[in-house]
Design an enzyme around this catalytic site. Structure first.
Site, PDB file in Angstrom:
ATOM      1  CE  LYS A 167     -19.789  10.802 -30.535  1.00  0.00           C
ATOM      2  NZ  LYS A 167     -18.754  10.760 -29.462  1.00  0.00           N
ATOM      3  CD  GLU A 202      -7.954   6.024 -40.170  1.00  0.00           C
ATOM      4  OE1 GLU A 202      -7.516   5.021 -39.565  1.00  0.00           O
ATOM      5  OE2 GLU A 202      -7.715   7.193 -39.838  1.00  0.00           O
ATOM      6  CB  CYS A 260      -5.004   4.458 -36.701  1.00  0.00           C
ATOM      7  SG  CYS A 260      -5.059   6.000 -37.579  1.00  0.00           S
ATOM      8  CD  GLU A 314      -5.188   0.102 -32.864  1.00  0.00           C
ATOM      9  OE1 GLU A 314      -6.410  -0.081 -32.772  1.00  0.00           O
ATOM     10  OE2 GLU A 314      -4.673   0.911 -33.658  1.00  0.00           O
TER      11      GLU A 314
END
Ligand code: ADP
Ligand code: MG
Length: 505
Positions: free
Chosen positions: A198, A273, A307, A408
């Site tokens: 996906k 993750e 990330c 973040e």
């Protein structure tokens, strides 16, 4: 060696890419291209210009059902993990890598158009790393071994085998569309699993092109399936489905919590993750020239949309001004422009209007709460006004409790913070719920080892930043995730261990 010179002509959209964009984009299920049963579609656009690129099928629960059935049927028939030898599987994966490499310009353009990143970067980084990733795991296909165990029973043989988990739902983000998919698909394939991919709704195109390459390589139908669609519909249905044995996810911590909740009923395996707020520490004794360049690209590489991005920059006070001046100069030289621009830029736009709003929201809040921008801080206009361009931004005069320091941002924004001594900066660096990556710049051996040992992060870089390799494990401590991708560790995510007891005496 792969030739990484970027041929200039690849800034012109290739005829193959034009033709691909113009086609009807269906779902890839059980080796066939099918429209979403509901007929639903969604648009994907180019963040450099806001221009519509293509309409793709929007998978709903009933399409997820069809894909799970197809993948289950293939898995249960053993067509992939039992009827082919491990070497045959390895050869197919290697062939896929060759096809990726031979279509590098097409794949690079698709990711550049869909994500906004410079096509030269996609061509030199995303695509070759993806091909390399498949090659690394092609090599593992016939090396996944069990063990013979000397158990404490006379006349008993005990051994282990490692079997595929089954049907894996792989949900990936938009920052490196092809590469993030490759990170998950390759080990899953090597271990003998069937896959439903996906891709992110912002960047569905390279996944669809990848499915063509699976066809061309000659994989058995049903081994690899692609569902384009939204997280809340296609993603959520995949996560909840009892026919899916495992979810591999890369994305935000918020979505990860939803995924864990939605997977609870079926108790499927989940690996995650997630994000980070990675500390990057520059000591006064470092090679400052290297550190300045390293810290600049630690945050601005891929526009801060990684990330691992080095978004909290701690600089020892005695060199704070010097490092910042160097970084401001380096940042001023960064060329921001359209992903397919004739003069290839260093950075493109952020991925979407939504992301633009989020990042600008952080910047405005930072400025409003007393932080000062050394450089950047604005959306870019002029010929870039239709895209989602943000000036690379460096903040100083920040306080540890500010949101720009703690959360973040996933954009080109760094907070530079002075520190006095090692203990103080170590405490500050680890004071975050995240733990994906951390780095330091020093010439002192003891400091390097001490920090490498004490930084709470899945990856620590010393006098470098951002390196990854298919052979080296990658993943997060704390709220940055569960499990390790890459290296032999990733095989643990995609295998079950079976212990077999046989009375022989
Ligand atoms: P970002 O916020 O950076 O877009 P997300 O974590 O939202 O990252 O998205 C990463 C991937 O997770 C995308 O493929 C997205 O469609 C998918 N996703 C989003 N919400 C869900 C959900 N509730 N269940 C499963 N997948 C989801
Ligand atoms: Mg797009």
């Amino acid at each position: 060696m792969i030739d990484l010179t970027f041929p200039e002509q690849y800034v012109d959209i290739l005829p193959e890419v034009r033709a691909f964009l113009a086609e009807e984009h269906r779902l890839y299920i059980g080796g066939r291209w099918v429209p979403a049963l509901s007929g639903a579609t969604f648009e994907t656009s180019d963040p450099s210009s806001g221009r519509l690129l293509a309409r793709v099928s929007s998978a709903q629960a009933e399409d997820v059902e069809a894909a799970v059935q197809a993948a289950r049927q293939t898995f249960d028939s053993g067509a992939w993990h039992l009827k082919l030898t491990p070497s045959e599987r390895g050869r197919l994966i290697w062939k896929l890598a060759d096809l990726i490499e031979s279509r590098a310009p097409i794949l690079a353009q698709l990711d550049a158009l869909d994500n906004g990143k410079p096509v030269s970067k996609a061509f030199k980084v995303d695509v070759p790393l993806s091909a390399e990733h498949f090659r690394y795991y092609a090599g593992w296909a016939n090396k996944i071994e069990g063990a013979t165990i000397p158990v404490n029973t006379v006349g008993m043989l005990n051994y282990t085998v490692r079997e595929p988990v089954g049907v894996c739902g792989l949900i990936v983000p938009w920052n490196y569309p092809l590469l993030m998919a490759a990170w998950k698909i390759a080990p899953a394939l090597a271990a003998g699993n069937c896959i439903i991919l996906k891709p992110a709704e912002q960047t569905p195109l390279s996944a669809l092109y990848l499915a063509r390459l699976f066809e061309e390589a000659g994989f058995p139908p049903g081994v690899f399936n692609v569902l384009t669609g939204f997280g809340e519909t296609a993603g959520a249905a995949l996560v909840a489905h009892h026919g899916v044995n495992k979810i591999g996810f890369t994305g935000s911590a918020t979505v990860a919590r939803t995924i864990l909740r939605n997977s609870a009923e079926s108790l499927k395996r989940v690996s995650l993750e997630l994000g980070g707020k990675s500390p990057n520490i520059i000591f006064a004794d470092a090679n400052l020239e290297q550190a300045v360049v390293g810290a600049t690209w630690a945050i601005f590489g891929n526009n801060g949309q990684s990330c691992t991005t080095g978004s909290r920059l701690y600089i020892q006070r005695s060199v704070f001004d010097r490092v910042l001046t160097g970084m401001a100069e380096a940042t001023a030289r960064i060329r921001v422009g359209m992903g397919m621009g004739q003069q290839q830029p260093d950075l493109g736009p952020v991925v979407s209007a939504e992301q633009l709003q989020t990042v600008m929201g952080f910047i405005d809040e930072g400025q409003g709460s007393g932080a000062r921008t050394v450089i950047g801080g604005r959306r870019m206009g002029g010929e870039l006004a239709n895209g989602y361009f943000i000036e690379p931004t460096i903040f100083v005069d920040v306080q540890e409790q500010m949101r720009i320091v703690r959360e973040e941002i996933f954009g080109p924004v760094v907070c530079a913070i002075p520190f006095d001594d090692a203990d103080q900066v170590l405490r500050a660096a680890n004071e975050t719920p995240y733990g994906l990556a951390a780095g330091l710049w020093t010439r002192d051996l003891q400091t390097a080892h001490r920090f490498a040992a004490r930084l709470q992060a899945g990856t620590v870089w010393v006098n470098t930043w951002g390196d990854t390799d298919a052979a080296s494990p990658f993943g997060g401590y704390k709220q940055s995730g569960h499990g390790r991708e890459m290296g032999k560790e990733a095989l643990d995510l995609y295998t079950e261990v079976k212990s077999i007891w046989i009375r022989v005496d």
